[in-house]
Motif scaffolding. Structure first.
Motif, PDB file in Angstrom:
ATOM      1  N   ALA A 282       0.812  -1.218   0.000  1.00  8.28           N
ATOM      2  CA  ALA A 282       0.000   0.000   0.000  1.00  8.28           C
ATOM      3  C   ALA A 282       0.845   1.268   0.000  1.00  8.28           C
ATOM      4  O   ALA A 282       0.517   2.237  -0.685  1.00  8.28           O
ATOM      5  N   SER A 283       1.942   1.264   0.751  1.00 12.28           N
ATOM      6  CA  SER A 283       2.709   2.498   0.936  1.00 12.28           C
ATOM      7  C   SER A 283       3.928   2.631   0.043  1.00 12.28           C
ATOM      8  O   SER A 283       4.438   3.737  -0.151  1.00 12.28           O
ATOM      9  N   GLY A 284       4.439   1.528  -0.491  1.00 13.76           N
ATOM     10  CA  GLY A 284       5.686   1.592  -1.248  1.00 13.76           C
ATOM     11  C   GLY A 284       6.916   1.651  -0.356  1.00 13.76           C
ATOM     12  O   GLY A 284       8.038   1.768  -0.844  1.00 13.76           O
ATOM     13  N   ARG A 285       6.717   1.523   0.954  1.00 16.57           N
ATOM     14  CA  ARG A 285       7.847   1.586   1.887  1.00 16.57           C
ATOM     15  C   ARG A 285       8.623   0.273   1.864  1.00 16.57           C
ATOM     16  O   ARG A 285       8.048  -0.805   1.776  1.00 16.57           O
ATOM     17  N   VAL A 286       9.936   0.375   1.960  1.00 17.41           N
ATOM     18  CA  VAL A 286      10.776  -0.816   2.065  1.00 17.41           C
ATOM     19  C   VAL A 286      10.640  -1.375   3.477  1.00 17.41           C
ATOM     20  O   VAL A 286      10.964  -0.688   4.453  1.00 17.41           O
ATOM     21  N   SER A 287      10.172  -2.602   3.596  1.00 16.50           N
ATOM     22  CA  SER A 287       9.978  -3.206   4.917  1.00 16.50           C
ATOM     23  C   SER A 287      11.033  -4.253   5.232  1.00 16.50           C
ATOM     24  O   SER A 287      11.362  -4.473   6.392  1.00 16.50           O
ATOM     25  N   THR A 288      11.541  -4.909   4.198  1.00 13.90           N
ATOM     26  CA  THR A 288      12.510  -5.987   4.385  1.00 13.90           C
ATOM     27  C   THR A 288      13.532  -5.955   3.259  1.00 13.90           C
ATOM     28  O   THR A 288      13.180  -5.700   2.112  1.00 13.90           O
ATOM     29  N   VAL A 289      14.771  -6.214   3.614  1.00 17.41           N
ATOM     30  CA  VAL A 289      15.836  -6.333   2.620  1.00 17.41           C
ATOM     31  C   VAL A 289      16.364  -7.760   2.684  1.00 17.41           C
ATOM     32  O   VAL A 289      16.694  -8.258   3.758  1.00 17.41           O
ATOM     33  N   GLU A 290      16.410  -8.431   1.538  1.00 14.01           N
ATOM     34  CA  GLU A 290      16.889  -9.810   1.490  1.00 14.01           C
ATOM     35  C   GLU A 290      18.379  -9.843   1.199  1.00 14.01           C
ATOM     36  O   GLU A 290      18.856  -9.186   0.261  1.00 14.01           O
TER      37      GLU A 290
ATOM     38  N   ALA B  60      20.490   4.547  11.106  1.00 13.00           N
ATOM     39  CA  ALA B  60      20.490   5.645  10.138  1.00 13.00           C
ATOM     40  C   ALA B  60      19.077   6.160   9.843  1.00 13.00           C
ATOM     41  O   ALA B  60      18.899   7.040   9.005  1.00 13.00           O
ATOM     42  N   GLY B  61      18.084   5.601  10.532  1.00 14.61           N
ATOM     43  CA  GLY B  61      16.717   6.071  10.348  1.00 14.61           C
ATOM     44  C   GLY B  61      15.882   5.248   9.383  1.00 14.61           C
ATOM     45  O   GLY B  61      14.799   5.681   8.982  1.00 14.61           O
ATOM     46  N   PHE B  62      16.381   4.057   9.008  1.00 15.94           N
ATOM     47  CA  PHE B  62      15.634   3.169   8.112  1.00 15.94           C
ATOM     48  C   PHE B  62      15.429   1.815   8.800  1.00 15.94           C
ATOM     49  O   PHE B  62      16.147   0.856   8.528  1.00 15.94           O
ATOM     50  N   PRO B  63      14.462   1.725   9.701  1.00 15.77           N
ATOM     51  CA  PRO B  63      14.225   0.456  10.409  1.00 15.77           C
ATOM     52  C   PRO B  63      13.595  -0.578   9.489  1.00 15.77           C
ATOM     53  O   PRO B  63      12.425  -0.462   9.111  1.00 15.77           O
ATOM     54  N   VAL B  64      14.366  -1.565   9.083  1.00 20.24           N
ATOM     55  CA  VAL B  64      13.869  -2.626   8.206  1.00 20.24           C
ATOM     56  C   VAL B  64      14.241  -3.981   8.799  1.00 20.24           C
ATOM     57  O   VAL B  64      15.159  -4.101   9.608  1.00 20.24           O
ATOM     58  N   SER B  65      13.521  -4.993   8.354  1.00 22.14           N
ATOM     59  CA  SER B  65      13.910  -6.360   8.664  1.00 22.14           C
ATOM     60  C   SER B  65      14.904  -6.827   7.612  1.00 22.14           C
ATOM     61  O   SER B  65      14.954  -6.287   6.511  1.00 22.14           O
ATOM     62  N   VAL B  66      15.670  -7.841   7.958  1.00 23.48           N
ATOM     63  CA  VAL B  66      16.596  -8.420   6.996  1.00 23.48           C
ATOM     64  C   VAL B  66      16.279  -9.900   6.878  1.00 23.48           C
ATOM     65  O   VAL B  66      16.065 -10.594   7.873  1.00 23.48           O
TER      66      VAL B  66
ATOM     67  N   ALA C 228      24.589  -3.523  -4.066  1.00 20.61           N
ATOM     68  CA  ALA C 228      25.477  -3.643  -2.904  1.00 20.61           C
ATOM     69  C   ALA C 228      24.967  -2.823  -1.720  1.00 20.61           C
ATOM     70  O   ALA C 228      25.026  -3.264  -0.578  1.00 20.61           O
ATOM     71  N   THR C 229      24.469  -1.621  -1.983  1.00 22.36           N
ATOM     72  CA  THR C 229      23.960  -0.764  -0.921  1.00 22.36           C
ATOM     73  C   THR C 229      22.570  -0.264  -1.327  1.00 22.36           C
ATOM     74  O   THR C 229      22.463   0.736  -2.045  1.00 22.36           O
ATOM     75  N   PRO C 230      21.523  -0.948  -0.927  1.00 23.04           N
ATOM     76  CA  PRO C 230      20.176  -0.592  -1.374  1.00 23.04           C
ATOM     77  C   PRO C 230      19.751   0.809  -0.969  1.00 23.04           C
ATOM     78  O   PRO C 230      20.115   1.308   0.107  1.00 23.04           O
ATOM     79  N   ASP C 231      18.984   1.438  -1.849  1.00 26.34           N
ATOM     80  CA  ASP C 231      18.327   2.705  -1.546  1.00 26.34           C
ATOM     81  C   ASP C 231      17.017   2.389  -0.847  1.00 26.34           C
ATOM     82  O   ASP C 231      16.127   1.774  -1.430  1.00 26.34           O
ATOM     83  N   LEU C 232      16.879   2.792   0.400  1.00 22.44           N
ATOM     84  CA  LEU C 232      15.717   2.406   1.185  1.00 22.44           C
ATOM     85  C   LEU C 232      14.608   3.468   1.186  1.00 22.44           C
ATOM     86  O   LEU C 232      13.679   3.381   1.979  1.00 22.44           O
ATOM     87  N   SER C 233      14.686   4.427   0.285  1.00 19.47           N
ATOM     88  CA  SER C 233      13.612   5.431   0.198  1.00 19.47           C
ATOM     89  C   SER C 233      12.369   4.785  -0.403  1.00 19.47           C
ATOM     90  O   SER C 233      12.464   3.806  -1.151  1.00 19.47           O
ATOM     91  N   PRO C 234      11.166   5.315  -0.122  1.00 20.37           N
ATOM     92  CA  PRO C 234       9.935   4.694  -0.612  1.00 20.37           C
ATOM     93  C   PRO C 234       9.899   4.617  -2.130  1.00 20.37           C
ATOM     94  O   PRO C 234      10.372   5.512  -2.825  1.00 20.37           O
ATOM     95  N   HIS C 235       9.322   3.530  -2.619  1.00 26.20           N
ATOM     96  CA  HIS C 235       9.183   3.319  -4.057  1.00 26.20           C
ATOM     97  C   HIS C 235       7.797   3.794  -4.485  1.00 26.20           C
ATOM     98  O   HIS C 235       6.810   3.578  -3.787  1.00 26.20           O
ATOM     99  N   PRO C 236       7.673   4.450  -5.638  1.00 26.64           N
ATOM    100  CA  PRO C 236       6.401   5.011  -6.045  1.00 26.64           C
ATOM    101  C   PRO C 236       5.354   3.997  -6.450  1.00 26.64           C
ATOM    102  O   PRO C 236       4.185   4.369  -6.667  1.00 26.64           O
ATOM    103  N   GLY C 237       5.720   2.704  -6.581  1.00 27.52           N
ATOM    104  CA  GLY C 237       4.746   1.694  -7.038  1.00 27.52           C
ATOM    105  C   GLY C 237       3.545   1.592  -6.149  1.00 27.52           C
ATOM    106  O   GLY C 237       2.488   1.170  -6.582  1.00 27.52           O
TER     107      GLY C 237
END
Length: 224
Positions: free
Chosen positions: A2-10, A59-65, A215-224
Motif C-alpha cells: 500500500a505504501s511503497g515503503r521498504v519493509s525488508t531487505v533480502e 540511520a533512520g531506516f528500520p527494516v527487517s533483513v 550492494a547498498t540498497p536505496d531504502l527510500s519509498p518506491h512510487p509503485g
C-alpha cells in the motif's frame, strides 16, 4: 504494497572470484553444501546481515533483513547458537531477522520442526520461500510456526496471461490469510503484476519493479 515503503531487505550472496569474476549462488552454493562449508558461510552471512540491519536502523531506516537457510543449515546443531550470536553481536531485535526456508527443506527432517519452534520462541520471523514449487506445501503450512509465505515468481510472472496462474495466486493468498500468514509476491517486474497482487490482497512484493540486487540498497519509498 500500500505504501511503497521498504519493509525488508533480502541478503543475497555473491562470490568475487579472482579469475571468473562475480559468481551467482548456483555456481558455488552446491559445492559449499556438499563440502560442509555452507555452515560457516551461513554464519558469516547471518552476522553481516544483522550488522547491516542494525546500521540501517541507526540511520533512520528500520527494516527487517531476510536470510535464506539451506536444508543443511536448518538441520545443523550450530544454527541456533549462530543466530543468537549474530543478533547479540549486532544488538538487533529478533523480530528484525527473517529466515527464509524452502518448503522441501522444512519437511526433510524432524529436527527442522524443533529448530523452527526454537527460532520462533526467540522471536525470529520464519517465512516459507518459493511457495508452490515443493512437494508438500500444505503440510508445511499446517505444521510449522511460520509468519510469512512467499509466492514463487513462476506464478506471479504470468498472472496477466495464464488463467491457471491468475486463479492460483488468489487461492494461495486466501489459504495464507486463513492461517494468519503475511503474503509476499516474488518476482514482480511490471505494474500489471503489482496491480494484480494488490487487488487480491497481497501484503508485500519483491522483484525488479521495486529494485534490482545492489550492494547498498536505496531504502527510500518506491512510487509503485
Amino acid at each position: 504494497m500500500a505504501s511503497g515503503r521498504v519493509s525488508t531487505v533480502e541478503a543475497l550472496l555473491r562470490w568475487r572470484h579472482p579469475e571468473r569474476g562475480l559468481l551467482l549462488p548456483q555456481h558455488f552454493l552446491p559445492v559449499a553444501e556438499e563440502s560442509g562449508l555452507i555452515v560457516p558461510i551461513g554464519e558469516w552471512v547471518l552476522k553481516e546481515a544483522c550488522r547491516q540491519a542494525r546500521a540501517w536502523g541507526d540511520a533512520g531506516f528500520p527494516v527487517s533483513v531476510a536470510v535464506n537457510l539451506s536444508a543443511a543449515q536448518l538441520a545443523h546443531a550450530r544454527l541456533l547458537p549462530a543466530v543468537d550470536a549474530a543478533l547479540q553481536g549486532a544488538g538487533l531485535a529478533p523480530g528484525a531477522l527473517e529466515l527464509e526456508i524452502a518448503e522441501d527443506a522444512l519437511l526433510r527432517s524432524e529436527p527442522a520442526f524443533e529448530t523452527a519452534l526454537a527460532l520462533r520462541a526467540r522471536g525470529v520471523q520464519l517465512s516459507i520461500d518459493r511457495f508452490g514449487t515443493g512437494t508438500s506445501s500444505l503440510e508445511a503450512l499446517r505444521r510449522f510456526p511460520l509468519t510469512k509465505l512467499k509466492i514463487d515468481r513462476s506464478y506471479v510472472g504470468d498472472v496477466g496471461h495464464d488463467p491457471v496462474d491468475a486463479a492460483m495466486v488468489p487461492a494461495i493468498i486466501s489459504v495464507a490469510r486463513s492461517l494468519g500468514l503475511r503474503v509476499v509476491g516474488e518476482g514482480v517486474e511490471t505494474a500489471e503484476q503489482l496491480d494484480f497482487l494488490r487487488q487480491h490482497g497481497c501484503d508485500d512484493y519483491q522483484g525488479f519493479y521495486a529494485g534490482a540486487a545492489m550492494a547498498t540498497p536505496d531504502l527510500s519509498p518506491h512510487p509503485g
